[in-house]
Design a protein around this motif. Structure first.
Motif, short mmCIF file in Angstrom:
data_model
loop_
_atom_site.label_atom_id
_atom_site.label_comp_id
_atom_site.label_asym_id
_atom_site.label_seq_id
_atom_site.Cartn_x
_atom_site.Cartn_y
_atom_site.Cartn_z
N UNK A 40 6.28 41.21 67.45
CA UNK A 40 6.24 42.53 68.07
C UNK A 40 6.37 42.39 69.59
N UNK A 41 7.21 43.20 70.19
CA UNK A 41 7.38 43.12 71.64
C UNK A 41 6.11 43.62 72.33
N UNK A 42 5.58 42.81 73.24
CA UNK A 42 4.34 43.17 73.94
C UNK A 42 4.51 43.22 75.45
N UNK A 43 5.58 42.66 75.97
CA UNK A 43 5.88 42.70 77.40
C UNK A 43 7.37 42.94 77.57
N UNK A 44 7.72 43.90 78.41
CA UNK A 44 9.13 44.13 78.75
C UNK A 44 9.15 44.76 80.14
N UNK A 45 9.25 43.92 81.17
CA UNK A 45 9.12 44.37 82.55
C UNK A 45 10.33 43.94 83.38
N UNK A 46 10.71 44.78 84.30
CA UNK A 46 11.75 44.49 85.28
C UNK A 46 11.24 44.94 86.64
N UNK A 47 11.50 44.15 87.67
CA UNK A 47 11.05 44.55 88.99
C UNK A 47 11.92 43.97 90.08
N UNK A 48 11.92 44.65 91.23
CA UNK A 48 12.67 44.19 92.39
C UNK A 48 13.97 44.91 92.57
N UNK A 181 23.04 39.54 63.98
CA UNK A 181 22.03 39.94 63.00
C UNK A 181 20.67 40.29 63.59
N UNK A 182 20.29 39.59 64.66
CA UNK A 182 18.96 39.81 65.23
C UNK A 182 18.99 40.67 66.50
N UNK A 183 20.16 41.15 66.89
CA UNK A 183 20.25 42.03 68.06
C UNK A 183 19.82 41.35 69.35
N UNK A 184 20.24 40.11 69.55
CA UNK A 184 19.80 39.32 70.70
C UNK A 184 20.70 39.60 71.90
N UNK A 185 20.10 40.02 72.98
CA UNK A 185 20.84 40.34 74.21
C UNK A 185 21.03 39.08 75.06
N UNK A 257 13.40 37.65 72.47
CA UNK A 257 13.71 38.10 71.11
C UNK A 257 14.28 36.96 70.27
N UNK A 258 15.12 36.14 70.86
CA UNK A 258 15.69 35.00 70.14
C UNK A 258 14.60 34.06 69.65
N UNK A 264 8.90 33.65 64.35
CA UNK A 264 7.98 34.63 63.77
C UNK A 264 8.69 35.67 62.92
N UNK A 265 9.98 35.87 63.21
CA UNK A 265 10.66 37.03 62.66
C UNK A 265 10.35 38.25 63.51
N UNK A 266 11.19 39.25 63.44
CA UNK A 266 10.97 40.48 64.20
C UNK A 266 11.12 41.68 63.27
N UNK A 267 10.39 42.73 63.60
CA UNK A 267 10.48 43.94 62.81
C UNK A 267 10.06 43.75 61.36
N UNK A 268 9.16 42.80 61.13
CA UNK A 268 8.71 42.57 59.77
C UNK A 268 9.62 41.70 58.93
N UNK A 269 10.76 41.30 59.49
CA UNK A 269 11.69 40.46 58.75
C UNK A 269 11.30 39.00 58.79
#
Length: 369
Positions: A40-48, A181-185, A257-258, A264-269
């Motif tokens: 589960x995503x717990x941190x997603x920050x951008x700054x500057x 498949x995993x939507x990796x950016x 995410x990768x 761990x898998x993401x989204x329950x997968x």
């Protein structure tokens, strides 16, 4: 007042506090930071001021960790055996005493072929021609007797092994089996239509840079046709080709995410990699003074391992740092996938910003466990 953009989950506020402190300390500091906890995503920050949440940029040798996920899949599928010789899959490689070198040794920087005299052209790196030149090269030491960082050529080895055992390029395998498949950016080969998202990595060139002997081990290590390897992802041809050693581009969220998807898998997968594959790929192979640089380093199969000078995770963690101090890793002990990418190159290793932020994420995860 929050000066970063994005979110942190409850329990991870200390990560945001540290990121905010770093932003306030330097008005030009610009970076992305992301983490997943048990998928589960717990941190997603951008700054500057120099980066946006939807920006992608160069991550240099973090690309090795991304490419190593393809190698892990080949191991998991039974196509590649880490305890076979490289020459078993790639007979031409077995010249000049390289015939007994195991795949695990070659992929932990023990081959002694950091480059070729005369260097590689940029457009050559991802081609079978580069692999042929590397195969014909005599090693700088007895293969398997010591290790030294193969900054660019480990990518050539990974790519040729993929061609030999899977009949496809590493980049195409990554795209079809992992990124989409995993939507990796994160991209090993950035499509032209997404190039508008790319922002050049900023770095300070040293006008007093001492002469680097191109035939020294360190010189061979960076023997691409550029004035500095810091140029690499800023060249459209490099990021389009997606050289697996240093040409990958993406976001911090993509790196996090990768690594989360892999372990761990993401989204329950289900996770991409089985526990046995994770153990095989992340087991430390070498540690000590790097023959190429004289610095201390530790490597698993392709992946970097934590050690006092690169203290990014627990003893089970594995990932890779980039030349600009970008960092991506998984830490199975804490159920973490982590990604960090600065827009301006900064100091890596311990106690760089990436490692301080990684410690804050681990501390939060440990508190929640």
């Amino acid at each position: 007042m929050q000066i970063s953009h994005g979110f942190v989950a409850p329990g991870f506020e200390g990560v945001r506090d540290l990121f905010e402190f770093l932003l306030a300390e330097d008005g030009l500091y610009s970076a992305q930071l992301a983490a997943y906890h048990h998928g589960t995503k717990v941190v997603d920050l951008t700054g500057g001021p120099l980066i946006a949440a939807d920006s992608i940029t160069g991550a240099y040798s973090c690309s090795k960790g991304v490419a190593a996920m393809v190698i892990a899949l080949l191991v998991q599928d039974g196509l590649l055996d880490l305890d076979r010789t490289v020459a078993h899959y790639w007979p031409e490689f077995g010249r000049h005493g390289k015939d007994r070198l195991l795949v695990r040794e070659a992929l932990s920087h023990q081959a002694g072929v950091m480059g070729v005299e005369g260097g590689f052209a940029l457009e050559e790196f991802t081609t079978p021609g580069a692999a042929a030149r590397l195969a014909a090269t005599a090693p700088a030491w007895r293969p398997g007797s010591c290790f030294g960082y193969h900054a660019l050529t480990i990518g050539i080895v990974m790519e040729e092994l993929c061609r030999r055992v899977a009949g496809q390029s590493l980049q195409s395998l990554y795209d079809s089996r992992i990124r989409r498949p995993f939507g990796v950016d994160f991209f090993l080969g950035l499509p032209a239509e997404l190039d508008g998202r790319y922002r050049d990595v900023l770095y300070d060139a040293d006008p007093q840079q001492p002469w680097l002997d191109p035939l020294s081990l360190e010189g061979l290590n960076g023997n691409a046709a550029v004035s500095t390897i810091m140029e690499l992802p800023n060249r459209r041809t490099v990021r389009a080709a997606g050289m697996s050693a240093a040409g990958g581009v993406g976001s911090a969220e993509g790196l996090a995410r990768l690594y989360a998807a892999a372990t761990s898998g993401i989204g329950g997968g289900p996770p991409l990699l089985s526990p046995d594959t994770v153990d095989a790929m992340s087991q430390e192979q070498v540690w000590g003074l790097d023959r190429s640089s004289g610095l201390d380093n530790a490597f698993a199969v392709v992946f970097m391992k934590p050690h006092p000078s690169r203290n990014f995770g627990s003893h089970r963690a594995f990932g890779h740092e980039g030349a600009n101090a970008a960092l991506g890793f998984a830490d199975p002990s804490y159920g973490l996938g982590f990604g960090y990418i600065p827009q301006r190159a900064e100091d890596g290793r311990t106690p760089g910003k990436a490692h301080r932020l990684a410690a804050a994420v681990r501390r939060a995860a440990a508190t929640l466990s």
